[in-house]
Design a protein around this motif. Structure first.
Motif, PDB file in Angstrom:
ATOM      1  N   ASN A 133     -26.461 -15.901  -1.562  1.00 43.10           N
ATOM      2  CA  ASN A 133     -26.560 -14.630  -2.279  1.00 43.10           C
ATOM      3  C   ASN A 133     -26.766 -13.501  -1.273  1.00 43.10           C
ATOM      4  OD1 ASN A 133     -27.552 -12.610  -4.389  1.00 43.10           O
ATOM      5  ND2 ASN A 133     -29.383 -12.907  -3.133  1.00 43.10           N
ATOM      6  N   GLY A 134     -25.970 -12.447  -1.417  1.00 50.81           N
ATOM      7  CA  GLY A 134     -26.099 -11.333  -0.477  1.00 50.81           C
ATOM      8  C   GLY A 134     -26.213  -9.997  -1.172  1.00 50.81           C
ATOM      9  N   GLY A 135     -26.559  -8.981  -0.364  1.00 50.79           N
ATOM     10  CA  GLY A 135     -26.795  -7.660  -0.923  1.00 50.79           C
ATOM     11  C   GLY A 135     -27.969  -7.749  -1.881  1.00 50.79           C
ATOM     12  N   VAL A 136     -27.930  -6.980  -2.954  1.00 52.79           N
ATOM     13  CA  VAL A 136     -28.941  -7.136  -4.007  1.00 52.79           C
ATOM     14  C   VAL A 136     -28.214  -7.765  -5.184  1.00 52.79           C
ATOM     15  CG1 VAL A 136     -30.707  -6.001  -5.381  1.00 52.79           C
ATOM     16  CG2 VAL A 136     -30.122  -5.109  -3.123  1.00 52.79           C
ATOM     17  N   LEU A 137     -28.034  -9.086  -5.074  1.00 50.19           N
ATOM     18  CA  LEU A 137     -27.316  -9.868  -6.091  1.00 50.19           C
ATOM     19  C   LEU A 137     -25.840  -9.454  -6.170  1.00 50.19           C
ATOM     20  CD1 LEU A 137     -30.095  -9.498  -8.803  1.00 50.19           C
ATOM     21  CD2 LEU A 137     -29.819 -11.426  -7.213  1.00 50.19           C
ATOM     22  N   ASP A 138     -25.324  -8.831  -5.107  1.00 55.47           N
ATOM     23  CA  ASP A 138     -23.962  -8.300  -5.127  1.00 55.47           C
ATOM     24  C   ASP A 138     -22.905  -9.338  -4.733  1.00 55.47           C
ATOM     25  OD1 ASP A 138     -24.488  -5.420  -5.674  1.00 55.47           O
ATOM     26  OD2 ASP A 138     -25.612  -5.559  -3.800  1.00 55.47           O
ATOM     27  N   PHE A 139     -23.287 -10.297  -3.891  1.00 60.65           N
ATOM     28  CA  PHE A 139     -22.308 -11.217  -3.304  1.00 60.65           C
ATOM     29  C   PHE A 139     -22.807 -12.646  -3.452  1.00 60.65           C
ATOM     30  CE2 PHE A 139     -22.772  -7.279  -0.767  1.00 60.65           C
ATOM     31  CZ  PHE A 139     -21.646  -6.620  -1.245  1.00 60.65           C
ATOM     32  N   HIS A 140     -21.949 -13.537  -3.947  1.00 59.72           N
ATOM     33  CA  HIS A 140     -22.421 -14.890  -4.226  1.00 59.72           C
ATOM     34  C   HIS A 140     -21.359 -15.920  -3.847  1.00 59.72           C
ATOM     35  CE1 HIS A 140     -25.444 -17.408  -6.331  1.00 59.72           C
ATOM     36  NE2 HIS A 140     -24.444 -18.260  -6.329  1.00 59.72           N
ATOM     37  N   SER A 141     -21.808 -17.013  -3.247  1.00 62.02           N
ATOM     38  CA  SER A 141     -20.924 -18.155  -2.971  1.00 62.02           C
ATOM     39  C   SER A 141     -21.611 -19.438  -3.405  1.00 62.02           C
ATOM     40  CB  SER A 141     -20.574 -18.231  -1.479  1.00 62.02           C
ATOM     41  OG  SER A 141     -21.726 -18.534  -0.720  1.00 62.02           O
TER      42      SER A 141
END
Lengths: 386, 132
Positions: free
Chosen positions: A367-375
């Motif tokens: 999870n990256g950003g503030v819940l912005d990016f997810h794998s």
């Protein structure tokens, strides 16, 4: 799909001073190659993910004296990068672009004598234009930005600070069994509740650690992995989900994350149902991140994450073992390599005291950003059969 | 109060001209009829590029918030900082400092009005105040 993770390399992590991210990366890749029974000369692909300090990149190739590399890039998906690197490596191997791909995360934000909070950029950001208004209002660092997300979840679903604390306590219980964890001393819910407020509703013990170090994995074909030193960890499925929150009415910020799409896609590719997952290794920059990822992956219903974690489900002995190494909350903070490295250890059955007996399917989030990016990755010690 | 100073650039000049007069501008797309946040470059609903500045009502309601604990300085007692996500009547969200907010009044849906203050060395910046 035929890719497998064949090697894992981890440096010493935590308050390790006097070394650069590149130096950590070289050690992690060397260890990962050795772990797989390979040499650096066997590596023909390299993905490099620099952390918050952004001070290593694809020029790591020349540092490693690699020649005629067939695949080379700096990957930046913030906390979703580790999963992304494995996905791109698997596709490149399947396409015949490369045979042995090293994926590394390295960062050295901690400086001796400086507080962990000082490690993060933002203070020097130019305050120009309307894009600066949220920052000027005080929404600067990760804790306060995640705090407004967590507060929204609490107001909508009745999630409580004590329930967030259950996530922290479970992580610490797992960490106590992990020799590599930075924080192993016992923690109670009372300790969580009495820890100082960082950004309401997030307390100190809701927040992850900050660590110097590096972690690398070696990805290769399942066929080649079967000939190497370690038990292969097969990549069954993957997904990504980047919600693109817009700051306006109807935004699901704080309520639903990219994990919903990413997790569903990964399970579909793997050909398995969420109920078949044995072990969860979830990106836990904050306790709330664990809770909402459990909901969005479907381990519990939306809005019921609080009751789910408070039931003991994710703790040692619970029905849904989660973050079995202690996670970023209690073990170490290597972005998505924290959950990925523990997933490899668990899938191999090398978790020692903390090994989950049933580990046929392991689900990993980034999870990256503030819940912005997810794998998401779905991993297994078994070759994919579905 | 802990608003950090912000200076204008070419893009934001109309926004800050209006804020100095106590008026809130948002971005509006004539083709979609939808409003977007001040920093939007394309419409947040249709992705149309025809955004223009348009005056908003300056009223909205609270969506979420955080409270940052203050630290005592000199003889001054610690003062907490309350930051809210405010949904404007037109739809876009604004992140606003809520100076002197009564913590007991923090609730989803609480009515908020946009005001403007000018920190030293800064343009006039929006803040939120509870109303009603």
């Amino acid at each position: 799909m035929t890719a497998a993770i064949a090697g894992l390399g981890m440096t010493e992590m935590g308050k390790i001073y006097g070394r650069t991210a590149t130096q950590f990366a070289v050690e992690a890749i060397s260890r990962a190659a050795e772990d797989a029974g390979l040499t650096l000369a066997d590596i023909d692909g390299l993905y490099v993910n620099p952390g918050v300090k952004n001070d290593t990149d694809l020029r790591l190739q020349s540092t490693l004296q690699m020649r005629d590399t067939r695949l080379l890039a700096t990957i930046q998906g913030f906390g979703s990068s580790a999963g992304q690197m494995v996905q791109y490596a698997a596709m490149a191997i399947d396409a015949g672009m490369a045979e042995v791909v090293a994926c590394v995360y390295a960062d050295a934000p901690l400086k001796e004598g400086k507080r962990a909070g000082a490690a993060y950029p933002g203070q020097a950001r130019a305050m120009e234009g309307v894009g600066s208004l949220p920052f000027a209002a005080g929404l600067k660092a990760a804790p306060e930005r995640y705090a407004v997300a967590a507060r929204r979840h609490m107001e909508r679903y009745g999630t409580t600070s004590e329930q967030l604390g259950a996530v922290a306590v479970a992580a610490r219980q797992w960490a106590a069994m992990n020799p590599a964890a930075q924080m192993r001393e016992p923690m109670t819910l009372e300790d969580h509740q009495s820890s100082r407020m960082i950004a309401d509703p997030l307390r100190l013990l809701d927040c992850c650690l900050v660590s110097n170090g590096a972690v690398a994995v070696i990805v290769t074909s399942a066929e080649r992995a079967a000939t190497l030193r370690q038990p292969p960890v097969h990549v069954w499925g993957w997904g990504q989900g980047h919600p693109g929150y817009v700051n306006r009415r109807d935004s699901e910020f704080g309520l639903v994350t990219g994990a919903a799409r990413s997790g569903a896609d990964a399970l579909k590719m793997a050909g398995v149902g969420v109920d078949e997952i044995d072990v969860r290794e979830l990106y836990d920059c904050f306790t709330y991140t664990t809770l909402i990822t459990l909901e969005d992956y479907g381990f519990c219903a939306k809005g019921e994450g609080g009751d789910f974690v408070a039931s003991g489900a994710i703790a040692p002995g619970g029905s849904h073992p989660t973050n079995t190494g202690g996670g970023e909350l209690s073990s170490f903070y290597m972005w998505g390599m924290t959950p990925l490295s523990e997933a490899v250890i668990q899938a191999r059955g090398q978790g020692g005291e903390r090994q989950v007996p049933q580990h046929d399917l392991v689900m990993v989030s980034g999870n990256g950003g503030v819940l912005d990016f997810h794998s998401t990755l779905v991993l297994s010690p078994h070759p994919k059969t579905r | 109060m802990s608003l950090a100073p912000v200076v204008r650039d070419d893009f934001s000049a109309p926004f800050f001209e209006a804020s100095a007069e106590g008026r809130l501008l948002l971005r509006f797309s004539p083709s979609s009829g939808a409003w977007s946040e001040p920093s939007a470059m394309v419409c947040s609903v249709s992705q149309a590029a025809d955004l223009e500045w348009r005056e908003a009502s300056g009223r909205g309601h609270l969506v979420s918030w955080t409270i940052k604990p203050g630290r005592p300085r000199d003889d001054q007692p610690a003062q907490d900082t309350v930051i809210g996500i405010v949904e404007t009547e037109e739809g876009p969200w604004l992140t606003l400092l809520l100076p002197d907010a009564d913590v007991a009044a923090l609730a989803v849906g609480a009515a908020v009005e946009v005001r403007f203050v000018q920190p030293e060395g800064s343009e006039h910046l929006p803040v939120g105040r509870f109303v009603g």
